[in-house]
Design an enzyme around this catalytic site. Structure first.
Site: not given
Ligand SMILES: NC(=O)c1ccc[n+]([C@@H]2O[C@H](COP(=O)([O-])OP(=O)(O)OC[C@H]3O[C@@H](n4cnc5c(N)ncnc54)[C@H](O)[C@@H]3O)[C@@H](O)[C@H]2O)c1
Ligand SMILES: NCCCC=O
Ligand code: NA
Length: 492
Positions: A177, A252, A286, A385
């Site tokens: 997906k 992750e 990331c 973040e």
């Protein structure tokens, strides 16, 4: 094809018939419409993957046979690298040279796991020495089953490759997906799977939103494993959904990675790697080193050069020659980043470079390379973040303080250190609580090396042999080889 789902080797319309606008972030234009898959489509895809695993040929093939498919996929990616890279730029916004690099990495990932699939033929069984010599034992590695793979938008094809390649190498079947923001290259992977005659049901691709397609995949009882890359809040939901059936899970997630620069560093090299660590892919990485810690004696010099160089970065459409910074992937992310810069200002931070929309851009989600200073250690911008071209810079006085500041985060994906003193680099590398550490650089990523985070940055490791282990179960087979009876209940 873009408005269809790839299920059981066939392209089909989503059962509810919905579509999602796919947007080019450089122009804010709709490129095409992708299928909005929902729970019925997911159910159909998972059942196809289940049948392909339980009664199809795929998990029973030798590693060498599966490797031939993986190499064929790599070959097809390579054949159309220019078209795929351009598609990635149009969908995601990144500069073309970066997209070409991603596509090459994706092909390399399939080739690498082809090699590990071949090795599995020789190393899937490991004899285990047990203390009681009447027994022999061995550990056997087997494919884990049906995988639900959910991927983000920052490296659309590459993040899919990091899951699809090792899962196929191991003998698993999948439902992928991709992110609803960038579904196009994942659909091309479906086309490639078709061209290389991957058996039906082995790789299924269902586009759709997180709530409508991602969530039903995480909740489906016939899925054995969830492999997720994305944000911490979504990772938490994935973990909770998977807990229902005790699914195997690898996550992750995000980061707020530090880059510690000691005073003996070369200023030019330090600035170049700081920039690569936060402006590459518009900072939507990331592992981006978004918190830069600079030792006091060189703080002013590094900051001055960094702000000068940041202002020179060529911003533009990723397809234009020379572009080094493209647009942010979507309006939602663009607003979020500008909102965070504004909040940082209000919290007392100084905007030393950039801080807004670049001049001369009428459309497109463009944000200037931004350097922030003077933020508090407990401020939102230092701790959370941002996932954009925004770097927070802070001075430190000694190694101990640098390590304390670097590790003072709920994240632990990556960290970097720069110094001429190799012994110090090694010492600091060991002191970082992070899954990936770079010395005298930031961001280079190799398919062969493990990738993943400590703390809230995730669970498990992708890439390398760790990436293959993600998709393998370990079975113990123990045999009683002695001729004499066991003699516990029956003594004669
Ligand atoms: N650690 C890594 O290797 C790595 C790599 C790339 C991105 N990331 C992280 O990903 C984030 C950015 O990506 P994003 O915005 O696409 O993340 P996201 O969490 O919003 O979405 C990731 C994927 O999850 C799907 N999703 C959303 N809600 C869901 C739900 N309830 N159930 C199941 N699936 C759902 C989305 O549709 C998308 O496909 C950043 O935090 C970044 O750090 C991590
Ligand atoms: N270089 C690839 C990094 C993937 C994470 O965002
Ligand atoms: Na897009």
């Amino acid at each position: 094809m873009q408005d269809k789902l790839f299920i059981d080797g066939k392209w089909e319309k989503p059962r509810k018939g919905g579509t999602i606008d796919v947007i080019n972030p450089a122009k804010e234009e709709v490129i095409c419409k992708a299928a909005a898959g929902t729970s019925n489509d997911i159910d159909h895809a998972v059942k196809a993957a289940r049948i392909a695993f339980d009664s199809g040929p795929w998990p029973k093939l030798t590693g060498a046979e599966r490797a031939r498919y993986l190499r064929a996929i790599a070959g097809k990616i390579d054949e159309r690298r220019h078209a795929l890279a351009r598609l990635e730029v149009t969908d995601n916004g990144k500069p073309l040279p970066e997209a070409l690099w991603d596509i090459d990495d994706a092909a390399a990932c399939f080739n690498y796991y082809a090699g590990l699939a071949e090795e599995l033929d020789n190393n899937a069984e490991e004899p285990i020495a047990v203390a009681d010599t009447r027994f022999s034992s061995k550990a056997v590695r087997e494919p884990l089953g049906v995988v639900g793979a959910i991927t983000p938008w920052n490296y659309p094809l590459l993040m899919a490759a990091w899951k699809v390649a090792p899962a196929l190498a191991a003998g698993c079947t999948l439902v992928l997906k991709p992110s609803e923001l960038t579904p196009l290259t994942a659909l091309e992977l479906g086309r490639i799977a078709e061209e290389v005659d991957l058996p039906p049901g082995v790789l299924n691709i269902v586009t759709g939103t997180g709530p409508d397609a991602g969530e039903p995949l995480t909740e489906h009882p016939l899925v054995d494993k969830l492999a997720f890359t994305g944000s911490v809040p979504t990772g938490r939901k994935v973990m909770m959904a998977g807990a229902q059936d005790i699914k195997n899970i690898s996550l992750e997630l995000g980061g707020k990675s530090p880059f510690v620069v000691f005073a003996d560093s070369d200023i030019g090299k330090a600035v170049e790697w700081i920039m690569f660590g936060i402006f590459w892919n518009q900072g939507q990485v990331c592992s981006a080193t978004s918190r830069v810690l600079i030792e006091e004696p060189i703080y002013d010099a590094v900051l001055k050069r960094l702000t000068e160089e940041a202002a020179k970065i060529k911003i533009g459409n990723g397809l234009d020659e020379g572009t080094l910074l493209g647009p942010i992937v979507s309006k939602g992310q663009y607003d979020k980043i500008l909102g965070t810069i504004e909040r940082a200002r209000q919290d007392g931070a100084t905007v030393a470079a950039g801080g807004g929309r670049p001049a001369g851009f009428d459309s497109g989600y463009f944000i200037e390379p931004t350097v922030l200073t003077d933020m508090a250690e407990d401020s939102f911008v230092w701790r959370e973040e941002i996932f954009g071209p925004v770097v927070c810079v802070m001075p430190f006085s000694d190694e101990q303080e640098a390590i304390r500041l670097a590790n003072d985060s709920r994240f632990g994906l990556a960290a970097a250190v720069m110094s001429e003193d190799r012994t110090r680099c090694e010492r600091v590398a060991r002191a970082f609580r992070a899954g990936i550490v770079w010395i005298n650089c930031s961001q280079p990523t190799f398919t062969e090396a493990p990738w993943g985070g400590y703390k809230q940055s995730g669970i498990g490791r992708e890439l390398g042999r760790w990436g293959l282990a993600n998709y393998l179960e370990v079975k113990q087979i123990t045999s009683f080889d002695a001729d004499e009876p066991w003699g516990w209940y029956i003594k004669d």
